[in-house]
Design an enzyme around this catalytic site. Sequence first.
Site, PDB file in Angstrom:
ATOM      1  N   GLU A 122       9.082   3.093  14.171  1.00 25.71           N
ATOM      2  CA  GLU A 122       9.783   3.551  12.887  1.00 25.71           C
ATOM      3  C   GLU A 122       9.835   4.940  13.063  1.00 25.71           C
ATOM      4  O   GLU A 122       8.428   5.520  13.139  1.00 25.71           O
ATOM      5  CB  GLU A 122       9.110   2.909  11.672  1.00 25.71           C
ATOM      6  CG  GLU A 122       9.063   1.630  11.482  1.00 25.71           C
ATOM      7  CD  GLU A 122       8.657   0.887  10.417  1.00 25.71           C
ATOM      8  OE1 GLU A 122       9.283  -0.129   9.903  1.00 25.71           O
ATOM      9  OE2 GLU A 122       7.687   1.237  10.023  1.00 25.71           O
ATOM     10  N   CYS A 175      -3.387   1.722   6.880  1.00 25.99           N
ATOM     11  CA  CYS A 175      -3.445   1.044   8.286  1.00 25.99           C
ATOM     12  C   CYS A 175      -3.809   2.257   9.319  1.00 25.99           C
ATOM     13  O   CYS A 175      -4.469   1.958  10.339  1.00 25.99           O
ATOM     14  CB  CYS A 175      -2.228   0.356   8.568  1.00 25.99           C
ATOM     15  SG  CYS A 175      -0.627   1.553   8.491  1.00 25.99           S
ATOM     16  N   ASN A 215       0.640  -1.288  -0.080  1.00 23.80           N
ATOM     17  CA  ASN A 215       0.016  -0.063  -0.178  1.00 23.80           C
ATOM     18  C   ASN A 215       0.775   1.238   0.054  1.00 23.80           C
ATOM     19  O   ASN A 215       0.359   2.357  -0.732  1.00 23.80           O
ATOM     20  CB  ASN A 215      -1.014   0.029   1.232  1.00 23.80           C
ATOM     21  CG  ASN A 215      -0.448   0.049   2.604  1.00 23.80           C
ATOM     22  OD1 ASN A 215       0.743  -0.836   2.725  1.00 23.80           O
ATOM     23  ND2 ASN A 215      -0.876   0.350   3.510  1.00 23.80           N
ATOM     24  N   GLU A 262       4.968  -3.480  12.262  1.00 22.72           N
ATOM     25  CA  GLU A 262       3.701  -2.388  12.368  1.00 22.72           C
ATOM     26  C   GLU A 262       2.733  -3.241  11.465  1.00 22.72           C
ATOM     27  O   GLU A 262       2.703  -3.599  10.372  1.00 22.72           O
ATOM     28  CB  GLU A 262       3.959  -1.331  11.313  1.00 22.72           C
ATOM     29  CG  GLU A 262       3.025  -0.061  11.698  1.00 22.72           C
ATOM     30  CD  GLU A 262       2.080  -0.041  10.329  1.00 22.72           C
ATOM     31  OE1 GLU A 262       0.859  -0.336  10.410  1.00 22.72           O
ATOM     32  OE2 GLU A 262       2.431   0.448   9.337  1.00 22.72           O
TER      33      GLU A 262
END
Length: 476
Positions: free
Chosen positions: A457, A281, A149, A247
């Site tokens: 991150e 997300c 994505n 993640e």
Amino acid sequence: MYAKFGLFINGSWVPGRVTGDVISPVSEKTIGTVPLATASETRQAIDAAASALPKLREMGGFGRAEALHKAADEMLRRTDEAARMISTETGKPIAQAGREWALACDQFRWFAEEARRIYGRIVDSRVPGGRFEVSREAVGIVGAFTAWNFPAALPARKLAPALAAGCSVVLRPSSQTPGVAMVMVDCLRAAGLPDGAVNLVVGSTDNTYGPIMADTRVRKVSLTGSTRIGQQMIRDAAATVKKVSMELGGNAPLIIYDDADLKNALDLTVPTKFANCGQVCVTPDRIFVHDSLHDAFVEGFVERAAKIKLGDGLDAETGMGPLINARRLQEIEETVADATRAGATLAHGGKRPAQLNHGFFFEPTVLTNVTDDMKVFAEENFGPIAAITRFSSEEEALARANASNMGLSAYAFTRLPDRARRTVAALKSGMVGINSFALAASEAPFGGTNHSGMGREGGIEGIDDYLDTKLAQLVF
């Protein structure tokens, strides 16, 4: 389209022995063919990564910083190429693709500077004449797995901190969107990093994931993907005791309080919800609107959603592109059908657009009268569905917002500072936005809690998972 790239092993592009097709989500036709790694080629990439580790260490933090800045310079030079690649592979609007590439460049700038700031410390020892020295060293080879994505931002979030720390990397991007990762790796090649510092393999789970997870030399793995895949990776990493950061999925709540600036909330929420066709997300999935604003919010939301133009992302007029593949399209259709059967009201959209007879397009969709037990609310829908429900009190909204095993992001709109602080404290989430959805920045730690993953991150925290701490006591 991929002819000048391939697999990237030990500083060179390798054509590979077998190939696979990459399909356009806009036309449903083949964009091009890419080489798929065999298990043997993945092991060669790991061998190359092992040979690069001492060279990365010899460069030191300042040398690695210089290389990462050079990579960012090369990435900026190739912005048009990269943005077109992102849009072609994902279908997302070209403007969104360009912003994603800019965010990826920024990751390399940020971690170039963090490479210079890998600090240790000295601690007094109770032993006479002694002292403790605490230092931090690269964990070793990193296996990096990224989703389709955000095919530029996700690899950059792993490559930049790993290389800054002195780790070599075997990157496995999604086989649905491999091209932009190839462009990024080619920019790193041009930056003068040691051969083997970065390697790229595309292919099946058995031929890529399997060898990486089984190899004892790979000391850390980083994943962006689904919760189900993350759970499997944790189990597989246990066999060789690898460090893991990931993640995973989200199911973000958005609370529109009664004191919210309604126009601002709508102006920000609608484009955020339908960016990348909802395949984000951290997008707001569960929208809780106070009774006093509910009807006006829905009216404004539908009005704005109806103006979004669907089409090929390479068309500058396009506001929303397609879903990534036929399976996603079918899942979104089923989610909407399940919600309406259960009593939700379809306020807008809910079907494939009549004017587009090819591609994986689905209209921007607005559902109201949604209840918490409906699939569209209880699970991450990962598509262009805005699911809206009412609430009456702050306590109710917070309790319902927290009724999820996910904890990636959460949002609220309010003009009251005290309420904003209470909301941030109460929400069970790794990230909270108040009157803002801008959470993804290189200087900020990005990540979730619970079933949404572990590790961060970005920010000063982003390099931590790529470093081991070493203690030495010296007595003279």
